[in-house]
Write an enzyme that holds these catalytic residues in place. Structure first.
Site, short mmCIF file in Angstrom:
data_model
loop_
_atom_site.label_atom_id
_atom_site.label_comp_id
_atom_site.label_asym_id
_atom_site.label_seq_id
_atom_site.Cartn_x
_atom_site.Cartn_y
_atom_site.Cartn_z
N SER A 1 4.77 -5.72 3.34
CA SER A 1 3.40 -5.69 3.86
C SER A 1 2.47 -6.48 2.94
O SER A 1 2.66 -7.68 2.73
CB SER A 1 2.94 -4.23 4.04
N LEU A 2 1.48 -5.81 2.34
CA LEU A 2 0.57 -6.47 1.41
C LEU A 2 1.33 -7.24 0.33
O LEU A 2 0.87 -8.28 -0.16
CB LEU A 2 -0.33 -5.42 0.77
N ARG B 1 -8.73 -8.42 4.58
CA ARG B 1 -7.67 -7.82 5.40
C ARG B 1 -7.81 -6.31 5.44
O ARG B 1 -7.75 -5.68 6.50
CB ARG B 1 -6.32 -8.22 4.81
N GLN C 1 1.64 -10.80 10.80
CA GLN C 1 2.05 -9.64 10.02
C GLN C 1 1.11 -8.45 10.17
O GLN C 1 1.53 -7.29 10.16
CB GLN C 1 2.15 -10.07 8.54
N GLN D 1 0.83 -1.20 0.00
CA GLN D 1 0.00 0.00 0.00
C GLN D 1 0.87 1.25 0.00
O GLN D 1 1.88 1.32 0.70
CB GLN D 1 -0.88 -0.03 1.25
N HIS E 1 -0.05 -2.23 10.92
CA HIS E 1 1.02 -3.01 11.55
C HIS E 1 1.28 -2.65 13.01
O HIS E 1 2.20 -3.18 13.62
CB HIS E 1 2.33 -2.93 10.74
#
Length: 312
Positions: A91-92, A116, A249, A10, A200
Site C-alpha cells: 500500500s503506502l 493521498r 492503487q 499504514q 483500497h
C-alpha cells in the site's frame, strides 16, 4: 543472493517508533526534519509523543510511515548495507519503495502521501466506511461472502495479505454483513479493524481522482532498482506506467501474496522489511512455503547490524 527490500504501510506505526535508531543515527531526525518542512508541522514530535489518535489519522500516518521507512533505509546505507536488488511495498509502502529506487524525490513523495491520506479520509465520512480482517478462509470463499453481503452497497476484499488472511472494506453495514457471512462459511475469525477509512475499496475512487490530478504534474523517474508493484505483482519501470499504477492503487486491492511470490520466483530469496514493526515479515513467512528463504526486519541498530552481517 538476491535481496528484495519491502516497505510497510499504514498499521505499522506506533508512538515512539524508531527512537533507538534515531538516538544512534542522526540521519533519522534529518529525514523527519525534511518531511516536517513539507508538512508544516513537527512530524518527529508527533511520531515520538503522539497523541496516538493524531498519529493514527490517515493524513498523518502516511507521511510518518514514509519518513520512517526511508529513514531506516538511510540508516542501513550509513552502516554499509548493500543496495537491494529489488524493492516493493505494501500500500503506502510503494511510495517508500519508489523513493529508495530513485523514481520519486522524498519531499515530493511526502507531499503526495499527505494529499493521498487526506483525500482518502474525505472520500467517505467517518462512520460510513469500515474495514475488517477475515482469517481462516480461502480467497474464493471471502469473495463469495462479500458478494452475498453487498446488497447494493460496497464490500470487497482489499488486502490479499497472505493465504488465509484477507482484509475486506466498504460500507460499514455491508462489512458487518460480510463478517457474518464469512463466519457462516467457517472463518476462524472475522473482526472489524480500528480504521474508519475503507482503504483500497472502490469507495476510494474520488481519492484516486484527486491523487491522479496531482500525480499528473509530479516528476517520476525510471527506477534505478527493479520495482515490483503490489497492484498487479508485476515489475514496472516506465514512469507513466508507475504514475497510472499509483492512481489505480488507491481504489484497488493490495495483492501482497502474489507480489511476494513474484519476488521469490524472480530469485530474490532474501526479503528485508525496512521500517517500524514486523508486519510484513510475519505475512511473508506465511506466504513462503519453500526452504532457504531468509527473512530479515530492520527497525533498530541491532537489527540493522545483524542484517548487514548476514547480507554481505
Amino acid at each position: 543472493m538476491g535481496i528484495a527490500f519491502v516497505f510497510p504501510g499504514q498499521g505499522s506505526q506506533s508512538v515512539g517508533m524508531l527512537a533507538s535508531l534515531a538516538a544512534a543515527n542522526p540521519v533519522v531526525r534529518e529525514t523527519f526534519d525534511v518531511a516536517s518542512g513539507v508538512l508544516g508541522y513537527d512530524l518527529w514530535a508527533l511520531a515520538q509523543q503522539g497523541p496516538a489518535e493524531r498519529l493514527n489519522q490517515t493524513e498523518c500516518t502516511q507521511p510518518a510511515m514514509l519518513a520512517a521507512g526511508y529513514a531506516t533505509y538511510r540508516a542501513w546505507q550509513g552502516q554499509g548495507g548493500r543496495v537491494p536488488d529489488a524493492v516493493s511495498g505494501h500500500s503506502l509502502g510503494e511510495f517508500t519503495a519508489l523513493v529508495v529506487a530513485g523514481a520519486l524525490d522524498f519531499a515530493t513523495a511526502i507531499e503526495l502521501v499527505q494529499l493521498r491520506g487526506r483525500a482518502m479520509q474525505e472520500s467517505v465520512p467517518v462512520g460510513v466506511g469500515a474495514i475488517a480482517a477475515v482469517l481462516g478462509l480461502d480467497d474464493e470463499a471471502i469473495e463469495a461472502a462479500c458478494r452475498e453481503a453487498a446488497q447494493g452497497e460496497v464490500v470487497e476484499p482489499v488486502n490479499y495479505n497472505s493465504p488465509g488472511q484477507i482484509v475486506i472494506a466498504g460500507h460499514a453495514t455491508a462489512v458487518a454483513r460480510a463478517i457474518e457471512a464469512a463466519k457462516a462459511r467457517g472463518a476462524k475469525r472475522a473482526v472489524p479493524l480500528p480504521m474508519s477509512v475503507p482503504s483500497h475499496s472502490s469507495l476510494m475512487r474520488p481519492a484516486a481522482v484527486r491523487l491522479g490530478e496531482r500525480l499528473a504534474s509530479a516528476v517520476i523517474e525510471t527506477p534505478r532498482i527493479p520495482y515490483f508493484s503490489a497492484v498487479d505483482a508485476g515489475r514496472h519501470s516506465d514512469p507513466d506506467d508507475i504514475r497510472t499504477n499509483l492512481v489505480t492503487q488507491a481504489a484497488s486491492p493490495v495483492r501482497w501474496t502474489a507480489t511476494v511470490v513474484a519476488l521469490l520466483d524472480a530469485g530474490y530469496t532474501t526479503m528485508v522489511e525496512c521500517g517500524p514493526g514486523k508486519v510484513l515479515t510475519s505475512l511473508n513467512r506465511r506466504i513462503d512455503k519453500r526452504s532457504g528463504t531468509v527473512f530479515l526486519a530492520l527497525e533498530d541498530p541491532a537489527s540493522i547490524a545483524a542484517a548487514c552481517a548476514a547480507t554481505q
